[in-house]
Design a protein around this motif. Structure first.
Motif, PDB file in Angstrom:
ATOM      1  N   LEU A 279       0.870  -1.238  -0.089  1.00  0.00           N
ATOM      2  CA  LEU A 279      -0.035   0.250  -0.047  1.00  0.00           C
ATOM      3  C   LEU A 279       1.029   1.271   0.120  1.00  0.00           C
ATOM      4  CD1 LEU A 279      -3.045  -0.557   2.474  1.00  0.00           C
ATOM      5  CD2 LEU A 279      -2.682  -1.247  -0.139  1.00  0.00           C
ATOM      6  N   GLU A 280       1.921   1.075   0.894  1.00  0.00           N
ATOM      7  CA  GLU A 280       2.958   2.388   1.101  1.00  0.00           C
ATOM      8  C   GLU A 280       3.516   2.733  -0.642  1.00  0.00           C
ATOM      9  OE1 GLU A 280       6.966   3.778   3.097  1.00  0.00           O
ATOM     10  OE2 GLU A 280       5.840   2.213   3.982  1.00  0.00           O
ATOM     11  N   GLU A 281       4.043   1.661  -1.223  1.00  0.00           N
ATOM     12  CA  GLU A 281       4.766   1.755  -2.364  1.00  0.00           C
ATOM     13  C   GLU A 281       3.673   2.102  -3.611  1.00  0.00           C
ATOM     14  OE1 GLU A 281       6.804  -1.718  -2.673  1.00  0.00           O
ATOM     15  OE2 GLU A 281       8.517  -1.200  -1.499  1.00  0.00           O
ATOM     16  N   GLY A 282       2.490   1.628  -3.420  1.00  0.00           N
ATOM     17  CA  GLY A 282       1.533   1.927  -4.330  1.00  0.00           C
ATOM     18  C   GLY A 282       0.887   3.173  -4.553  1.00  0.00           C
ATOM     19  N   PHE A 283       0.111   3.619  -3.511  1.00  0.00           N
ATOM     20  CA  PHE A 283      -0.645   4.929  -3.492  1.00  0.00           C
ATOM     21  C   PHE A 283      -0.240   5.594  -2.188  1.00  0.00           C
ATOM     22  CE2 PHE A 283      -2.468   3.034  -7.179  1.00  0.00           C
ATOM     23  CZ  PHE A 283      -2.945   4.394  -7.844  1.00  0.00           C
ATOM     24  N   LYS A 284       0.828   5.487  -1.509  1.00  0.00           N
ATOM     25  CA  LYS A 284       1.062   6.003  -0.287  1.00  0.00           C
ATOM     26  C   LYS A 284      -0.002   6.156   0.658  1.00  0.00           C
ATOM     27  CE  LYS A 284       5.022   7.686  -2.122  1.00  0.00           C
ATOM     28  NZ  LYS A 284       6.290   7.120  -1.825  1.00  0.00           N
ATOM     29  N   GLN A 285      -0.384   4.919   0.929  1.00  0.00           N
ATOM     30  CA  GLN A 285      -1.700   4.522   1.700  1.00  0.00           C
ATOM     31  C   GLN A 285      -1.461   3.888   2.968  1.00  0.00           C
ATOM     32  OE1 GLN A 285      -5.219   3.399  -0.649  1.00  0.00           O
ATOM     33  NE2 GLN A 285      -5.516   1.904   0.948  1.00  0.00           N
ATOM     34  N   PRO A 286      -1.631   4.491   4.112  1.00  0.00           N
ATOM     35  CA  PRO A 286      -1.588   3.718   5.308  1.00  0.00           C
ATOM     36  C   PRO A 286      -2.490   2.590   5.437  1.00  0.00           C
ATOM     37  CG  PRO A 286      -2.371   5.812   5.911  1.00  0.00           C
ATOM     38  CD  PRO A 286      -2.017   5.815   4.342  1.00  0.00           C
ATOM     39  N   VAL A 287      -2.195   1.480   6.237  1.00  0.00           N
ATOM     40  CA  VAL A 287      -3.134   0.585   6.515  1.00  0.00           C
ATOM     41  C   VAL A 287      -4.584   0.976   7.349  1.00  0.00           C
ATOM     42  CG1 VAL A 287      -3.583  -1.784   7.523  1.00  0.00           C
ATOM     43  CG2 VAL A 287      -1.436  -1.330   6.227  1.00  0.00           C
ATOM     44  N   SER A 288      -5.579   0.579   7.018  1.00  0.00           N
ATOM     45  CA  SER A 288      -6.872   0.946   7.908  1.00  0.00           C
ATOM     46  C   SER A 288      -7.759  -0.010   7.418  1.00  0.00           C
ATOM     47  CB  SER A 288      -7.377   2.167   7.348  1.00  0.00           C
ATOM     48  OG  SER A 288      -6.487   3.516   7.297  1.00  0.00           O
ATOM     49  N   PHE A 289      -8.519  -0.249   8.618  1.00  0.00           N
ATOM     50  CA  PHE A 289      -9.660  -1.546   8.428  1.00  0.00           C
ATOM     51  C   PHE A 289     -10.418  -1.099   9.680  1.00  0.00           C
ATOM     52  CE2 PHE A 289     -11.540  -5.398  10.293  1.00  0.00           C
ATOM     53  CZ  PHE A 289     -11.994  -5.910   9.270  1.00  0.00           C
ATOM     54  N   LEU A 290     -12.149  -1.250   9.032  1.00  0.00           N
ATOM     55  CA  LEU A 290     -12.995  -1.139  10.111  1.00  0.00           C
ATOM     56  C   LEU A 290     -14.055  -2.157   9.876  1.00  0.00           C
ATOM     57  CD1 LEU A 290     -13.987   2.685   9.445  1.00  0.00           C
ATOM     58  CD2 LEU A 290     -12.675   1.802  11.290  1.00  0.00           C
ATOM     59  N   PRO A 291     -14.227  -3.058  10.994  1.00  0.00           N
ATOM     60  CA  PRO A 291     -15.238  -4.245  10.951  1.00  0.00           C
ATOM     61  C   PRO A 291     -16.701  -3.436  10.477  1.00  0.00           C
ATOM     62  CG  PRO A 291     -14.668  -3.639  13.124  1.00  0.00           C
ATOM     63  CD  PRO A 291     -13.738  -2.594  12.477  1.00  0.00           C
ATOM     64  N   LYS A 292     -17.585  -4.328  10.210  1.00  0.00           N
ATOM     65  CA  LYS A 292     -18.704  -4.184   9.807  1.00  0.00           C
ATOM     66  C   LYS A 292     -19.325  -3.138  10.379  1.00  0.00           C
ATOM     67  CE  LYS A 292     -23.167  -5.898   8.417  1.00  0.00           C
ATOM     68  NZ  LYS A 292     -24.343  -7.353   8.033  1.00  0.00           N
ATOM     69  N   ASP A 293     -19.646  -3.285  11.862  1.00  0.00           N
ATOM     70  CA  ASP A 293     -20.456  -2.292  12.744  1.00  0.00           C
ATOM     71  C   ASP A 293     -19.813  -0.992  12.680  1.00  0.00           C
ATOM     72  OD1 ASP A 293     -22.230  -4.426  13.383  1.00  0.00           O
ATOM     73  OD2 ASP A 293     -21.705  -4.630  15.158  1.00  0.00           O
ATOM     74  N   GLU A 294     -18.563  -0.730  12.691  1.00  0.00           N
ATOM     75  CA  GLU A 294     -17.989   0.434  12.611  1.00  0.00           C
ATOM     76  C   GLU A 294     -17.829   0.970  11.349  1.00  0.00           C
ATOM     77  OE1 GLU A 294     -13.800   0.417  14.378  1.00  0.00           O
ATOM     78  OE2 GLU A 294     -14.243  -1.206  15.754  1.00  0.00           O
ATOM     79  N   ALA A 295     -17.809  -0.018  10.109  1.00  0.00           N
ATOM     80  CA  ALA A 295     -17.902   0.768   8.852  1.00  0.00           C
ATOM     81  C   ALA A 295     -19.260   1.182   8.565  1.00  0.00           C
ATOM     82  CB  ALA A 295     -17.688  -0.455   8.003  1.00  0.00           C
ATOM     83  N   MET A 296     -20.412   0.669   8.999  1.00  0.00           N
ATOM     84  CA  MET A 296     -22.017   1.285   8.936  1.00  0.00           C
ATOM     85  C   MET A 296     -21.767   2.499   9.648  1.00  0.00           C
ATOM     86  SD  MET A 296     -23.313  -0.586   6.688  1.00  0.00           S
ATOM     87  CE  MET A 296     -24.623   0.590   6.809  1.00  0.00           C
ATOM     88  N   THR A 297     -21.446   2.749  10.861  1.00  0.00           N
ATOM     89  CA  THR A 297     -21.485   3.824  11.557  1.00  0.00           C
ATOM     90  C   THR A 297     -20.734   5.024  10.705  1.00  0.00           C
ATOM     91  OG1 THR A 297     -21.613   2.807  13.667  1.00  0.00           O
ATOM     92  CG2 THR A 297     -20.873   4.972  13.617  1.00  0.00           C
ATOM     93  N   ARG A 298     -19.601   4.706  10.309  1.00  0.00           N
ATOM     94  CA  ARG A 298     -18.913   5.588   9.209  1.00  0.00           C
ATOM     95  C   ARG A 298     -19.469   5.971   8.261  1.00  0.00           C
ATOM     96  NH1 ARG A 298     -12.957   6.564   9.424  1.00  0.00           N
ATOM     97  NH2 ARG A 298     -12.588   8.109   7.766  1.00  0.00           N
TER      98      ARG A 298
END
Length: 317
Positions: A279-298
């Motif tokens: 991710l870093e080398e491809g698009f300067k993107q840090p790792v992130s992850f939100l499980p289903k419930d947190e994803a829906m809230t966001r």
């Protein structure tokens, strides 16, 4: 003895990969991952990177199918109407499943899918200006003659919303024009046909390095250190924070155990150091992850924040 046995069992349980916790025997065959973007962009990169590690963990392959066009509605419609058997999956982002609903490009949204998780968050976007525009800061854009700064976008899409929110945050008055995809925005910036655009930094960093483009800022809450010495807009007294969560979703009615299995596999993927490096080398993107419930809230919070721009987005269509 019983206590010892319990302790051994507990220790063994902690060693079981998350992907093995779900009882379903999914997957048993290749999964079709549909994305509403062309090959080579950030969405395509994230989907293909995920697919590579998914096969490494599960032993089952994924085929990534690009279905660009219609503001990603071709892709999202294909997934929405697919058999809910766990073998058709959407890898998209808020532009595909929220902005299209807000803008009226689609009469459906996140509630019409089985949302699995947020597998990544794009924190690599920047606003860039062409060298010939003479713009170097958000203050320059605000100070420009109303309408004289041209912002390139895709009408009704995520980058259109970026432009509208940036205008409101800066008090600038730009001329917003439809230029197409990221590659077309880059060509228009280099050709002097537009002045400003929001683009993934990985796609423009060479042009920035050689002086053909100038970065105005990054729309993150805090600096993404992978972008180098690029200030946030908030550091420049502009209240503009807008990053883009990616979304894994299945057709409505997909077995909840399959959705949960995919969520746990994706979490495993995000814990791999080699994935973070990609991710870093491809698009300067840090790792992130939100499980289903947190994803829906966001995602619901994002939809609520975007709804006030509904009329402006629809008027441009």
């Amino acid at each position: 003895m019983k206590l010892s046995l319990i302790a051994v069992m507990a220790a063994a349980t902690t060693l079981v990969p998350l992907s093995a916790l779900a009882e379903t025997d999914w997957p048993q065959r290749t999964i079709n991952v549909i994305i509403g973007a062309s090959p080579g962009g950030d969405t395509d990169f994230n989907a293909r990177t995920m697919a590579r590690y998914f096969e490494q963990i599960t032993g089952t392959g994924m085929v990534v199918t690009n279905m660009p066009g219609g503001g990603a509605t071709i892709a999202t419609s294909a997934v929405r109407d697919a058999e809910p058997d766990g073998y058709t999956m959407l890898f998209g982002h808020t532009g595909h499943l929220i902005v299209t609903e807000v803008s009226g490009l689609a009469d459906y949204g996140i509630d019409d899918f089985e949302i699995c998780c947020v597998p990544a968050i794009d924190q690599g976007a920047v606003f860039v200006a062409s060298k010939d525009s003479g713009l170097a800061t958000p203050a320059d854009v605000k100070a420009a003659e109303p309408g004289s700064v041209t912002f390139g976008t895709e009408f009704g899409g995520y980058s259109h919303l970026q432009g509208l929110i940036f205008q409101q945050a800066t008090g600038a008055e730009m001329t917003i024009v439809d230029t197409g995809s990221a590659s077309e925005k880059i060509a228009s910036l280099l050709g002097g046909r537009i002045d400003v655009a929001g683009i993934a930094y990985g796609a423009v960093q060479d042009y920035v390095s050689n002086g053909q483009m100038v970065v105005l800022g990054q729309p993150n809450e805090e600096r993404n250190p992978l972008l180098g010495d690029i200030p946030t807009f908030r550091e420049q007294d502009v209240d503009f924070v807008m990053n883009n969560p990616y979304i894994i979703a299945f057709p409505k009615g997909t077995d909840p155990e399959i959705v949960a299995k995919m969520e746990s596999v994706m979490k495993e993927i995000t814990e791999l150091p080699e994935y973070a490096k990609d991710l870093e080398e491809g698009f300067k993107q840090p790792v992130s992850f939100l499980p289903k419930d947190e994803a829906m809230t966001r995602l619901n919070a994002i939809r609520d924040a975007y709804m006030p721009y509904r009329e402006a987005l629809q008027a441009a269509r």
